[in-house]
Design a protein around this motif. Structure first.
Motif, PDB file in Angstrom:
ATOM      1  N   UNK A 230      -4.446   1.250  -2.741  1.00 53.86           N
ATOM      2  CA  UNK A 230      -3.283   2.133  -2.674  1.00 53.86           C
ATOM      3  C   UNK A 230      -2.135   1.709  -3.584  1.00 53.86           C
ATOM      4  N   UNK A 231      -2.177   0.505  -4.133  1.00 56.97           N
ATOM      5  CA  UNK A 231      -1.029   0.019  -4.901  1.00 56.97           C
ATOM      6  C   UNK A 231      -0.698   0.926  -6.091  1.00 56.97           C
ATOM      7  N   UNK A 232      -1.659   1.298  -6.952  1.00 61.89           N
ATOM      8  CA  UNK A 232      -1.296   2.216  -8.046  1.00 61.89           C
ATOM      9  C   UNK A 232      -0.880   3.590  -7.553  1.00 61.89           C
ATOM     10  N   UNK A 293      11.875   0.467  -3.165  1.00 61.67           N
ATOM     11  CA  UNK A 293      11.016   0.681  -2.002  1.00 61.67           C
ATOM     12  C   UNK A 293       9.553   0.418  -2.338  1.00 61.67           C
ATOM     13  N   UNK A 294       9.126   0.835  -3.525  1.00 69.78           N
ATOM     14  CA  UNK A 294       7.743   0.592  -3.951  1.00 69.78           C
ATOM     15  C   UNK A 294       7.473  -0.896  -4.047  1.00 69.78           C
ATOM     16  N   UNK A 295       8.406  -1.652  -4.626  1.00 70.50           N
ATOM     17  CA  UNK A 295       8.231  -3.102  -4.735  1.00 70.50           C
ATOM     18  C   UNK A 295       8.100  -3.757  -3.373  1.00 70.50           C
ATOM     19  N   UNK A 296       8.860  -3.278  -2.406  1.00 80.48           N
ATOM     20  CA  UNK A 296       8.795  -3.856  -1.059  1.00 80.48           C
ATOM     21  C   UNK A 296       7.499  -3.495  -0.343  1.00 80.48           C
ATOM     22  N   UNK A 297       6.908  -2.361  -0.697  1.00 83.91           N
ATOM     23  CA  UNK A 297       5.661  -1.942  -0.051  1.00 83.91           C
ATOM     24  C   UNK A 297       4.444  -2.695  -0.588  1.00 83.91           C
ATOM     25  N   UNK A 298       4.584  -3.295  -1.765  1.00 83.37           N
ATOM     26  CA  UNK A 298       3.442  -3.975  -2.359  1.00 83.37           C
ATOM     27  C   UNK A 298       2.878  -5.062  -1.442  1.00 83.37           C
ATOM     28  N   UNK A 299       3.760  -5.910  -0.905  1.00 83.95           N
ATOM     29  CA  UNK A 299       3.302  -7.013  -0.071  1.00 83.95           C
ATOM     30  C   UNK A 299       2.657  -6.523   1.222  1.00 83.95           C
ATOM     31  N   UNK A 300       3.132  -5.393   1.738  1.00 86.13           N
ATOM     32  CA  UNK A 300       2.535  -4.853   2.959  1.00 86.13           C
ATOM     33  C   UNK A 300       1.112  -4.361   2.705  1.00 86.13           C
TER      34      UNK A 300
END
Length: 308
Positions: A230-232, A293-300
């Motif tokens: 889902x990252x990309x 927000x996208x950067x913060x979702x990466x680790x999740x």
């Protein structure tokens, strides 16, 4: 996590200043008389020109103009148009309509694009895979205004399934077709990116290990495969909100939506530079916040990513 968030917020400051200054300079550097047509067919009186020039600091260099603009902007003052209309009121009226339309388009992108990408990524080279590839290529080849006019005529005029134009209430049911039109190209991109990402990660070692352990296929796909794939897709969805809001001019015009796109178009036609700058500044803020927000979702999504 806290230090990372603070560092990213500090990084947004120079980006915001640089992008807004560039926008301000480009908009106010457009050649031509900014007061042309403001007094009808006759030439504006010298007193009016002198007053407006002083009010908008047009007799000073661009750095002074930008400094005064940012000082007022930090106080919540977006300025006024040449017709003395408050730009903040224009944004407050039009922005919610465009935001609602963009969120509907974003939801359609996520549901249709991601769903098609997952199905075709898990079952490549089948009938459904070929159908999705042809359909997405078709959507990418068609301009937005063609998709909009065709769906408006077919669904609204010929079949009467939906209203050809959106009412002032902006009901959700009325925004489904305009939302699909606005996000049609992005649906195709997301479907293709999700398909490729899932197909590649399906051959990864951690997926084979999970299958070898005897985990149910639903858990392998939902917990292991999908999260890393889902990252990309999240990157596309996150950055697409600002693009949808800024690119809604055609869609809003076709379906009669009074949003940011139509206001930008009117401002460009009437040379209301202050209105263009104010609206674009709001879009810049949306872009920056969505990227954060996208950067913060990466680790999740991917536990291998660490902020510290």
């Amino acid at each position: 996590m806290g230090r990372y968030l603070l560092r990213r917020l500090l990084q947004l400051v120079p980006v915001f200043i640089g992008s807004t200054f560039l926008i301000y300079w480009l908009v106010w550097s457009v050649p031509g008389d900014p007061f042309a047509g403001k007094c009808g067919e006759r030439r504006c009186p010298d007193q009016y020109v002198a007053y407006m020039t002083e009010k908008y600091h047009l007799d000073q260099n661009v750095f002074v103009q930008y400094g005064n603009y940012m000082k007022n902007l930090l106080q919540g003052d977006f300025g006024q148009t040449f017709s003395q209309r408050d730009i903040g009121d224009i944004i407050a009226t039009a922005y919610p309509n465009t935001l609602k339309l963009a969120l509907v388009a974003l939801a359609i992108e996520a549901v249709i694009g991601l769903g098609a990408g997952i199905l075709t990524g898990l079952r490549r080279n089948g009938f459904l895979d070929n159908l999705v590839l042809v359909s997405t290529l078709f959507l990418l080849a068609l301009p937005v205004f063609v998709v909009g006019f065709v769906l408006q005529w077919l669904l609204g005029v010929q079949w009467g399934i939906v209203k050809p134009t959106v009412s002032s209430e902006m009901r959700f049911s009325e925004l489904i077709v305009p939302g699909f039109v606005l996000g049609s190209a992005s649906v195709a991109y997301i479907a293709r990116v999700a398909r490729t990402s899932i197909a590649e990660n399906r051959r990864a070692d951690y997926v084979r290990t999970a299958i070898a352990k005897g985990l149910p296929m639903r858990r392998v796909v939902g917990v292991h495969l999908l999260r890393n794939s889902l990252i990309p897709v999240v990157t596309l969805l996150g950055t697409d909100l600002g693009a949808l809001m800024g690119g809604a001019i055609v869609t809003e015009g076709i379906f009669g939506i009074n949003g940011i796109g139509r206001e930008v178009y009117r401002a460009i036609v009437t040379k209301e530079s202050a209105t263009v700058v104010g609206i674009v500044v709001v879009l810049v803020v949306v872009y920056l916040l969505m990227n954060l927000l996208v950067d913060l979702l990466y680790a999740a999504l991917d536990p291998r990513i660490r902020y510290e």
